[in-house]
Design a protein around this motif. Structure first.
Motif, PDB file in Angstrom:
ATOM      1  N   ALA A 105     -28.311  -6.251 -11.877  1.00  0.00           N
ATOM      2  CA  ALA A 105     -29.382  -6.820 -12.689  1.00  0.00           C
ATOM      3  C   ALA A 105     -29.663  -5.965 -13.916  1.00  0.00           C
ATOM      4  O   ALA A 105     -29.910  -6.484 -15.011  1.00  0.00           O
ATOM      5  N   THR A 106     -29.632  -4.653 -13.751  1.00  0.00           N
ATOM      6  CA  THR A 106     -29.889  -3.745 -14.870  1.00  0.00           C
ATOM      7  C   THR A 106     -28.846  -3.915 -15.964  1.00  0.00           C
ATOM      8  O   THR A 106     -29.178  -4.024 -17.151  1.00  0.00           O
ATOM      9  N   LEU A 107     -27.578  -3.937 -15.586  1.00  0.00           N
ATOM     10  CA  LEU A 107     -26.517  -4.118 -16.575  1.00  0.00           C
ATOM     11  C   LEU A 107     -26.600  -5.497 -17.217  1.00  0.00           C
ATOM     12  O   LEU A 107     -26.418  -5.645 -18.431  1.00  0.00           O
ATOM     13  N   ALA A 108     -26.888  -6.519 -16.412  1.00  0.00           N
ATOM     14  CA  ALA A 108     -26.955  -7.879 -16.943  1.00  0.00           C
ATOM     15  C   ALA A 108     -28.053  -8.018 -17.991  1.00  0.00           C
ATOM     16  O   ALA A 108     -27.844  -8.607 -19.061  1.00  0.00           O
ATOM     17  N   VAL A 111     -27.126  -5.941 -21.245  1.00  0.00           N
ATOM     18  CA  VAL A 111     -26.116  -6.616 -22.064  1.00  0.00           C
ATOM     19  C   VAL A 111     -26.712  -7.842 -22.742  1.00  0.00           C
ATOM     20  O   VAL A 111     -26.505  -8.077 -23.939  1.00  0.00           O
ATOM     21  N   SER A 112     -27.482  -8.617 -22.000  1.00  0.00           N
ATOM     22  CA  SER A 112     -28.079  -9.835 -22.541  1.00  0.00           C
ATOM     23  C   SER A 112     -29.002  -9.538 -23.714  1.00  0.00           C
ATOM     24  O   SER A 112     -29.016 -10.278 -24.716  1.00  0.00           O
ATOM     25  N   LEU A 113     -29.776  -8.452 -23.615  1.00  0.00           N
ATOM     26  CA  LEU A 113     -30.752  -8.106 -24.654  1.00  0.00           C
ATOM     27  C   LEU A 113     -30.208  -7.110 -25.667  1.00  0.00           C
ATOM     28  O   LEU A 113     -30.914  -6.725 -26.603  1.00  0.00           O
ATOM     29  N   ASN A 114     -28.959  -6.648 -25.464  1.00  0.00           N
ATOM     30  CA  ASN A 114     -28.341  -5.653 -26.348  1.00  0.00           C
ATOM     31  C   ASN A 114     -29.186  -4.389 -26.420  1.00  0.00           C
ATOM     32  O   ASN A 114     -29.511  -3.885 -27.505  1.00  0.00           O
ATOM     33  N   ARG A 115     -29.539  -3.877 -25.246  1.00  0.00           N
ATOM     34  CA  ARG A 115     -30.342  -2.658 -25.158  1.00  0.00           C
ATOM     35  C   ARG A 115     -29.610  -1.596 -24.341  1.00  0.00           C
ATOM     36  O   ARG A 115     -28.701  -1.901 -23.577  1.00  0.00           O
ATOM     37  N   THR A 116     -30.000  -0.363 -24.503  1.00  0.00           N
ATOM     38  CA  THR A 116     -29.447   0.742 -23.725  1.00  0.00           C
ATOM     39  C   THR A 116     -29.825   0.583 -22.261  1.00  0.00           C
ATOM     40  O   THR A 116     -30.958   0.233 -21.936  1.00  0.00           O
ATOM     41  N   ALA A 117     -28.872   0.868 -21.366  1.00  0.00           N
ATOM     42  CA  ALA A 117     -29.140   0.847 -19.926  1.00  0.00           C
ATOM     43  C   ALA A 117     -29.220   2.278 -19.413  1.00  0.00           C
ATOM     44  O   ALA A 117     -28.425   3.137 -19.800  1.00  0.00           O
ATOM     45  N   VAL A 118     -30.195   2.524 -18.557  1.00  0.00           N
ATOM     46  CA  VAL A 118     -30.318   3.829 -17.913  1.00  0.00           C
ATOM     47  C   VAL A 118     -29.967   3.637 -16.453  1.00  0.00           C
ATOM     48  O   VAL A 118     -30.663   2.933 -15.712  1.00  0.00           O
ATOM     49  N   ILE A 119     -28.861   4.246 -16.047  1.00  0.00           N
ATOM     50  CA  ILE A 119     -28.328   4.023 -14.705  1.00  0.00           C
ATOM     51  C   ILE A 119     -27.596   5.279 -14.268  1.00  0.00           C
ATOM     52  O   ILE A 119     -26.952   5.944 -15.083  1.00  0.00           O
ATOM     53  N   GLU A 136     -24.366   0.854 -24.431  1.00  0.00           N
ATOM     54  CA  GLU A 136     -24.803   2.249 -24.458  1.00  0.00           C
ATOM     55  C   GLU A 136     -25.475   2.593 -23.139  1.00  0.00           C
ATOM     56  O   GLU A 136     -26.383   1.897 -22.690  1.00  0.00           O
ATOM     57  N   LEU A 137     -25.013   3.689 -22.509  1.00  0.00           N
ATOM     58  CA  LEU A 137     -25.544   4.106 -21.213  1.00  0.00           C
ATOM     59  C   LEU A 137     -26.198   5.474 -21.312  1.00  0.00           C
ATOM     60  O   LEU A 137     -25.768   6.333 -22.076  1.00  0.00           O
ATOM     61  N   MET A 138     -27.222   5.651 -20.505  1.00  0.00           N
ATOM     62  CA  MET A 138     -27.869   6.948 -20.333  1.00  0.00           C
ATOM     63  C   MET A 138     -28.112   7.170 -18.855  1.00  0.00           C
ATOM     64  O   MET A 138     -28.004   6.241 -18.051  1.00  0.00           O
ATOM     65  N   ALA A 139     -28.470   8.401 -18.510  1.00  0.00           N
ATOM     66  CA  ALA A 139     -28.877   8.753 -17.152  1.00  0.00           C
ATOM     67  C   ALA A 139     -30.329   9.212 -17.178  1.00  0.00           C
ATOM     68  O   ALA A 139     -30.863   9.570 -18.234  1.00  0.00           O
ATOM     69  N   THR A 140     -30.961   9.220 -16.008  1.00  0.00           N
ATOM     70  CA  THR A 140     -32.329   9.742 -15.927  1.00  0.00           C
ATOM     71  C   THR A 140     -32.404  11.142 -16.515  1.00  0.00           C
ATOM     72  O   THR A 140     -33.354  11.482 -17.227  1.00  0.00           O
TER      73      THR A 140
END
Length: 204
Positions: A105-108, A111-119, A136-140
């Motif tokens: 769900a986080t990745l979906a 991607v849908s909103l074209n925002r950075t994912a933190v995972i 674009e990915l980040m970590a906590t």
């Protein structure tokens, strides 16, 4: 998959996974960290439903997340059509190619909103790189080591928050940040069993 420097990122809202909210709650400084970072956290409704009482530590992450919502620091989002399609593609198929609901769900949504994912989960990061190389990915840990959070908490405050996240939520830290963790935690690193054994032996 792009990984931003800690001080270079979009000022739009970022999309966080279940584990990220749990990690931040475990630091005991979630509100201060998010306010300092200055970016609204967004998460899927699927993530909201995954936040339940931690029966080991007695921490109710669902309740803590709702406090963040009330403070305007976290927003839960429903799927749009594209996110729904992406989510289904990430949870259906062979086990080695699919993800847990929260990660998918986080990745979906990201991607849908074209925002950075933190995972933080390694498998999710791998699949994201294969499926969505432009995401674009980040970590906590990237949030914790940012200039903005350092200015608010200071080195000792960040070390305490990191230690609590590692101990209380078994927070995962990407290999690229291992040297930073070793330097920041010092002797306390031996207590952080979510880190690789070889890393925890560095300061013994």
């Amino acid at each position: 998959m792009r990984q931003p420097q800690s001080s270079v990122r979009s000022h739009a809202a970022i999309v966080v996974d279940t584990s990220v909210i749990i990690n931040l709650n475990a630091t005991a400084h979630a509100t201060e960290i998010i306010r300092a970072y200055g970016v609204t956290l967004c998460a899927s409704d699927v993530v909201r439903d995954e936040l339940i009482l931690d029966r080991i530590n007695g921490r109710n992450d669902g309740e803590l997340a709702q406090r963040l919502v009330q403070e305007g620091l976290l927003e839960f989002l429903a799927f749009d059509e594209e996110a729904e399609r992406l989510f289904e593609s990430l949870v259906s198929g062979p086990a080695e190619m699919t993800l847990d609901d929260g990660e998918a769900a986080t990745l979906a949504v990201a991607v849908s909103l074209n925002r950075t994912a933190v995972i933080d989960e390694r498998k999710a990061i791998k699949i994201s790189g294969e499926r969505f190389p432009g995401l674009e990915l980040m970590a906590t840990a990237d949030i914790l080591r940012s200039d903005e959070v350092f200015a608010s908490l200071g080195s000792e405050g960040i070390a305490d928050a990191l230690f609590r996240g590692l101990k209380g939520a078994r927070m995962a830290v990407p290999e690229r940040l291992h040297d930073w963790v070793v330097e920041l935690l010092g002797e306390r690193i031996v207590e952080c069993r979510s880190l690789p054994a070889a890393l925890r032996q560095v300061r013994k």
